[in-house]
Design an enzyme around this catalytic site. Structure first.
Site, PDB file in Angstrom:
ATOM      1  CG  ASN A  98       3.784  -0.035   2.399  1.00  0.00           C
ATOM      2  OD1 ASN A  98       3.343  -0.914   1.679  1.00  0.00           O
ATOM      3  ND2 ASN A  98       4.912   0.605   2.136  1.00  0.00           N
ATOM      4  N   GLY A  99       2.830  -3.072   3.863  1.00  0.00           N
ATOM      5  CA  GLY A  99       3.682  -4.242   3.966  1.00  0.00           C
ATOM      6  C   GLY A  99       2.896  -5.512   4.172  1.00  0.00           C
ATOM      7  CD  GLU A 100       1.146  -8.488   2.424  1.00  0.00           C
ATOM      8  OE1 GLU A 100       0.490  -8.998   3.365  1.00  0.00           O
ATOM      9  OE2 GLU A 100       0.625  -8.008   1.405  1.00  0.00           O
TER      10      GLU A 100
ATOM     11  CB  ILE B  24      -3.501 -10.410   3.302  1.00  0.00           C
ATOM     12  CG1 ILE B  24      -2.148 -10.949   2.826  1.00  0.00           C
ATOM     13  CG2 ILE B  24      -4.012 -11.213   4.492  1.00  0.00           C
ATOM     14  CD1 ILE B  24      -2.111 -12.423   2.530  1.00  0.00           C
TER      15      ILE B  24
ATOM     16  NE  ARG C  10      -6.781  -3.917   1.291  1.00  0.00           N
ATOM     17  CZ  ARG C  10      -7.713  -4.812   1.506  1.00  0.00           C
ATOM     18  NH1 ARG C  10      -8.979  -4.520   1.221  1.00  0.00           N
ATOM     19  NH2 ARG C  10      -7.405  -6.006   2.025  1.00  0.00           N
TER      20      ARG C  10
ATOM     21  N   GLY D 110      14.740 -12.360  -5.263  1.00  0.00           N
ATOM     22  CA  GLY D 110      15.916 -12.848  -4.551  1.00  0.00           C
ATOM     23  C   GLY D 110      16.751 -11.761  -3.909  1.00  0.00           C
TER      24      GLY D 110
ATOM     25  CG  ASP E  76      -1.156  -8.430   7.089  1.00  0.00           C
ATOM     26  OD1 ASP E  76      -2.144  -7.816   6.654  1.00  0.00           O
ATOM     27  OD2 ASP E  76      -0.070  -8.479   6.461  1.00  0.00           O
TER      28      ASP E  76
ATOM     29  CB  CYS F   2      -0.892   0.023   1.247  1.00  0.00           C
ATOM     30  SG  CYS F   2      -1.819  -1.505   1.511  1.00  0.00           S
TER      31      CYS F   2
END
Length: 612
Positions: free
Chosen positions: A70-72, A49, A45, A359, A96, A2
């Site tokens: 903002n994030g997971e 999730i 947004r 990665g 979350d 977000c």
């Protein structure tokens, strides 16, 4: 993933909508503004999730606490169960964001040490009139804030601050200094003197009406373990933590895929992702027309090995329009040439999936750069160094001899930067207006990086060099590059090699073990067991851009215009910049220096930044 925005104080509330629009690409699914009296939170947004229940800003049932995030949070299910066992009641199915909100109410700042995730969030306490904000340990997600006349504004990036009428737009000379040296400004500086970056692993508190925020490090880079284990014992543990991190980070309510360059890091992650996926994994790589830059054939072999649905995307020609558009998507200058190609890859990937695995972090955590073995002890001082340096500094000998007069720590510092406080070709003062030099303090070039070296004992050995990169090159270059390039297209990128289980493991292993038998020894050991030999039995390669060809070709007119107009910026030496561009075809001129200055000039257009 977000974009977040907030204000404490009502001065800019009426401008919140236009400020939020500047980060709309970070969240194309919904944009919401919530005024709470003195405070205002806004959110754009990208739904990944709990698509139905995860709307933000989110409040507790009693209205006391409000969060934008903002994030997971990858271990959110575990934390939810712990909170429920303590009596907390949830209103969403599996958001979350709600875990963060109720976790902060239950545990306060101690919540941060429980998290495995990438995050930047802010929580407003309506009862106390206090704001709390935090950024993840390695700075995967950005957080910027500024205070003017006792009112605070925070946002995901610098872009919203440029939309606010009356917010100061004064250049930070030290941010410019570090950009010229290191191709990116280093936290806590930003290009605006009145806006700070919350450093990686830091949190802050701000009370309404105050002139400053109180910041502290909630996480610090730990010392390595003295225990040196044999590789046969380490590899199974590394595989375990990689599997754990991958399992946590592949949870999503939207399509998920993976960047696949054909190198060790991305190929290993794809191998684990494919093992646990019920459907063929969507993988994405760029194919370059120039064989010297192309790795798509190696990526294709990995994709075939693991049954992936592989997308080989023709790398677009980086014409002037594409280059300028990519730079204008940056909230502040970033002169890593790989950004332009990452920007293109993210745009093409977003046509197929909403989340991509990357990665990033493998080289920094596991010892993937030759510079980590180029230590201070390899360059001892010689008897002629001191008098030679004195003669060069005094102008008695040509400045081209400066490098031969350096040793140890000073030599490594010199080699690390593009421009610095020296005489000769790396002389930063040559490209800055003399009036700004005292404020730029070029004698403190890369001060943040050197402080991290000192925190590890002050000796530039492999341990210190690897750790110093975590909060400088990794956070402010690599992760900023991926964040800005992906979020310009509304694509969430996850980095499992920086998940907490992997981070804890990698930082406990001594640098000597990571570099035992060659670069990135442990990840290479796993690659030998799991991947085709074409992945691990060849020289390291990254996204490369043929800068000199572009300067002579499709970027020529852009460069002509930008360098000719450099005199418009009173903090730069327009004469020196124009002279540099006239010499761009000379092979002795650093193409990275020219690119650094070109990116700066393109970015500065229409920014209206002042010195005072």
């Amino acid at each position: 993933m977000c974009g977040i925005l907030g204000m404490v104080g009502k001065r800019w509330h009426a401008q919140a909508g236009q400020a939020l629009s500047s980060i709309a690409s970070r969240g194309p699914d919904a944009q919401t503004v919530l005024a709470m009296g003195e405070a205002l939170f806004a959110h754009t947004r990208l739904a990944v999730i709990d698509l139905a229940g995860g709307q933000q800003p989110m409040q507790t049932a009693d209205g006391r606490y409000t969060i934008v995030f903002n994030g997971e949070i990858y271990n959110a299910p575990d934390l939810r169960r712990e909170l429920q066992s303590n009596g907390e009641s949830f209103r969403t199915d599996h958001s979350d964001t709600e875990v963060l909100l109720l976790g902060f109410r239950a545990w306060g700042e101690a919540l941060l040490e429980k998290l495995d995730g990438m995050f930047a969030f802010a929580i407003w306490d309506a009862r106390t009139g206090e704001l709390f904000a935090a950024r993840d340990a390695l700075g995967i997600k950005p957080f910027m804030y500024g205070i003017d006349q006792g009112e605070l504004v925070f946002a995901s990036t610098l872009a919203p601050f440029f939309t606010l009428t009356g917010f100061p737009r004064r250049l930070d000379p030290e941010a410019l200094r570090d950009y010229l040296a290191f191709q990116t400004p280093l936290a806590p500086q930003t290009f605006l003197r009145d806006v700070r970056q919350l450093p990686p692993g830091a949190c802050m508190r701000y009370r309404a009406g105050e002139a400053t925020a109180v910041c502290r490090q909630w996480w610090t880079i730990p010392r390595e373990s003295a225990l040196i284990m044999p590789e046969e014992a380490l590899l199974p543990e590394l595989e375990r933590v990689l599997r754990t991190s991958m399992a946590r980070q592949q949870v999503a309510d939207v399509p998920i895929g993976a960047f696949l360059s054909g190198g060790i890091d991305s190929s290993l992650l794809v191998s684990y992702l494919a093992e646990s996926s019920r459907q063929p994994v969507e993988t994405f790589s760029l194919k370059f027309a120039d064989q010297g830059f192309d790795e798509s054939m190696h990526a294709a072999q990995v994709a075939e090995r693991f049954g992936c649905r592989h997308h080989v995307l023709e790398a677009p020609s980086i014409d002037a329009d594409r280059f300028v558009a990519a730079i204008r998507d940056l909230d502040q200058p970033l002169a890593d040439p790989a950004y332009v190609m990452t920007h293109a890859l993210a745009g093409l990937t977003r046509q197929h999936v909403t989340v991509a695995i990357s990665g990033d972090g493998g080289d920094e955590l596991f010892g993937g750069y030759p510079r980590f073995t180029d230590t201070e002890s390899r360059h001892p001082a010689r008897f002629w160094h001191r008098p030679l340096r004195a003669a060069v500094d005094a102008g008695l000998l040509p400045s081209a001899l400066l490098r031969r007069s350096l040793s140890g720590r000073e030599l490594l510092h010199y080699r690390r930067v593009e421009l610095g406080p020296w005489v000769g070709r790396k002389r930063m003062a040559h490209y800055l207006d003399p009036a700004i030099l005292p404020a730029a303090r070029i004698e403190n070039t890369l001060d943040a990086w050197l402080r991290l070296i000192d925190a590890q004992g002050g000796v530039m050995d492999s341990t210190a060099l690897m750790r110093a990169d975590l909060w400088t090159y990794l956070s402010e270059n690599c992760l900023a590059k991926t964040d800005r390039a992906s979020m310009a297209h509304g694509l969430e990128v996850r980095v499992p090699l920086l998940g907490q289980p992997v981070l804890d493991f990698a930082l406990a292993v001594p640098a000597s073990v990571h570099l035992r038998g060659g670069l990135k020894s442990l990840l290479t050991g796993l690659a030998r067991q799991r991947l085709p030999s074409c992945v691990w039995d060849r020289p390291k390669h990254g996204f490369s851009v043929p800068l000199r060809q572009l300067f002579k070709g499709s970027w020529r007119e852009v460069g002509d215009a930008c360098f000719a107009g450099a005199q418009a910026y009173p903090f730069l030496s327009g004469k020196a910049l124009a002279a540099l561009w006239q010499q761009v075809d000379d092979r002795h001129v650093s193409s990275r220096l020219v690119y650094t200055l070109l990116v700066l000039l393109v970015w500065l257009e229409n920014k209206d930044i002042s010195i005072n």
